[in-house]
Write an enzyme that holds these catalytic residues in place. Structure first.
Site, PDB file in Angstrom:
ATOM      1  CG  ASN A   7      -6.778 107.925  77.827  1.00 15.84           C
ATOM      2  OD1 ASN A   7      -6.840 109.086  78.578  1.00 15.84           O
ATOM      3  ND2 ASN A   7      -7.662 107.339  77.358  1.00 15.84           N
ATOM      4  CE  LYS A   9      -9.571 105.046  79.640  1.00 12.69           C
ATOM      5  NZ  LYS A   9     -10.751 104.212  78.816  1.00 12.69           N
ATOM      6  CD  GLU A  95     -13.362 106.002  78.073  1.00  7.67           C
ATOM      7  OE1 GLU A  95     -12.613 106.933  78.417  1.00  7.67           O
ATOM      8  OE2 GLU A  95     -12.991 104.861  78.290  1.00  7.67           O
ATOM      9  N   GLY A 171     -11.636  98.978  78.688  1.00  6.07           N
ATOM     10  CA  GLY A 171     -11.981  99.009  79.977  1.00  6.07           C
ATOM     11  C   GLY A 171     -12.651  97.684  80.745  1.00  6.07           C
TER      12      GLY A 171
HETATM   13  P1  PGA Z   1      -8.285 100.506  78.632  1.00  4.45           P
HETATM   14  O1  PGA Z   1      -8.461 101.890  77.975  1.00  4.45           O
HETATM   15  O2  PGA Z   1      -6.580 100.482  78.460  1.00  4.45           O
HETATM   16  O3  PGA Z   1      -8.562 100.905  80.266  1.00  4.45           O
HETATM   17  O4  PGA Z   1      -8.755  99.595  78.129  1.00  4.45           O
HETATM   18  C1  PGA Z   1      -7.903 102.334  76.794  1.00  4.45           C
HETATM   19  C2  PGA Z   1      -8.298 103.764  76.354  1.00  4.45           C
HETATM   20  O5  PGA Z   1      -9.404 103.777  76.399  1.00  4.45           O
HETATM   21  O6  PGA Z   1      -7.657 104.428  75.659  1.00  4.45           O
END
Ligand code: PGA
Length: 245
Positions: A7, A9, A95, A171
């Site tokens: 992902n 994002k 999110e 995150g």
């Molecule tokens: P992260 O995000 O690996 O940066 O913690 C995972 C996600 O939101 O799918």
């Protein structure tokens, strides 16, 4: 078979997404052991799909609208993502729920939109830190699963996947301990089986990195990983993929 879902994002723009997809696909060898799928920004979707075509790496949307077409300024539908070749869509990512205010019922509508468009929804669920500290993790997961799956009609060729992503682990670098993720996955498996006889793959997400990936993948209850931050750099992305092979 384990899934590694990547992902990106809003971290990577169009150029960076295509460049990383090209770099990844150049060193990628298909294997029975793992399926890798990339979830770039919608703007980079067609470029990433083109970069992934030769190695047949599937691509998915990070979000989609719940209605197929019409006067919905700024929205992109599951049907549109399907038309350009997407296989998956993340639905109800934390999110989306917490920053953009997506409700359980909006998530449900998106799951249905994906299934009717021929997209596999990857339904993201997870508790917040407050819910966890109050001992309400299971209650919260149960509620999200019920809203997502109760009386859901899954077409014969369709499929639903779940991603368990504790909100406090996303995150933050504060990944869920594997034993704790294992408990949550078993709970989700039990609850989910009340709604469908299909075995839904359950992925873990939240601060997965090249160091901890293998500890989740070793668990039979974990069907794969949904990786955010650590998937945006070539070396750590390839390291995480290697852990699944
Ligand atoms: P992260 O995000 O690996 O940066 O913690 C995972 C996600 O939101 O799918």
């Amino acid at each position: 078979m384990k899934y590694i879902f990547v992902n990106w994002k809003m971290y990577l723009g169009v150029k960076e997404s295509i460049a990383l997809a090209i770099a990844m696909s150049a060193s990628y060898r298909r294997s029975e052991k793992a399926e890798i799928a990339l979830f770039p920004t919608a703007l980079a979707m067609t470029g990433v799909i083109a970069a992934c075509k030769k190695k047949k790496i599937p691509v998915g949307a990070q979000n989609c609208a719940w209605t197929p077409a019409g006067a919905y300024t700024g929205a992109v539908s599951a049907r549109m993502f399907r038309a350009v070749g997407c296989k998956y869509a993340l639905v109800g990512h934390s999110e989306r729920r917490h920053i953009f205010g997506e409700s359980d019922s909006a998530v449900r509508n998106k799951i249905e939109a994906c299934l009717s468009a021929g997209i596999v929804p990857v339904v993201c669920i997870g508790e917040t830190k407050e819910e966890k500290d109050a001992g309400k993790r299971e209650y919260h997961l149960k509620k999200q699963l019920m809203a997502a799956l109760q009386n859901l009609v899954i077409p014969r060729a369709g499929r639903v996947m779940i991603a368990y992503e504790p909100v406090w682990a996303i995150g933050t670098g504060d990944a869920c301990l594997p034993a704790d993720a294992d408990d949550a996955h078993h709970f989700i498996r039990r609850e989910g089986s009340a709604y469908t006889s299909e075995r839904m793959p359950i992925l873990y997400g939240g601060s997965v990195d090249v160091k901890n990936a293998a500890s989740y993948l070793a668990l039979p209850s974990v069907d794969g990983l949904l990786v955010g931050g650590a998937s945006t750099k070539k070396d750590s992305l390839l390291g995480i993929i290697r852990a699944a092979l």
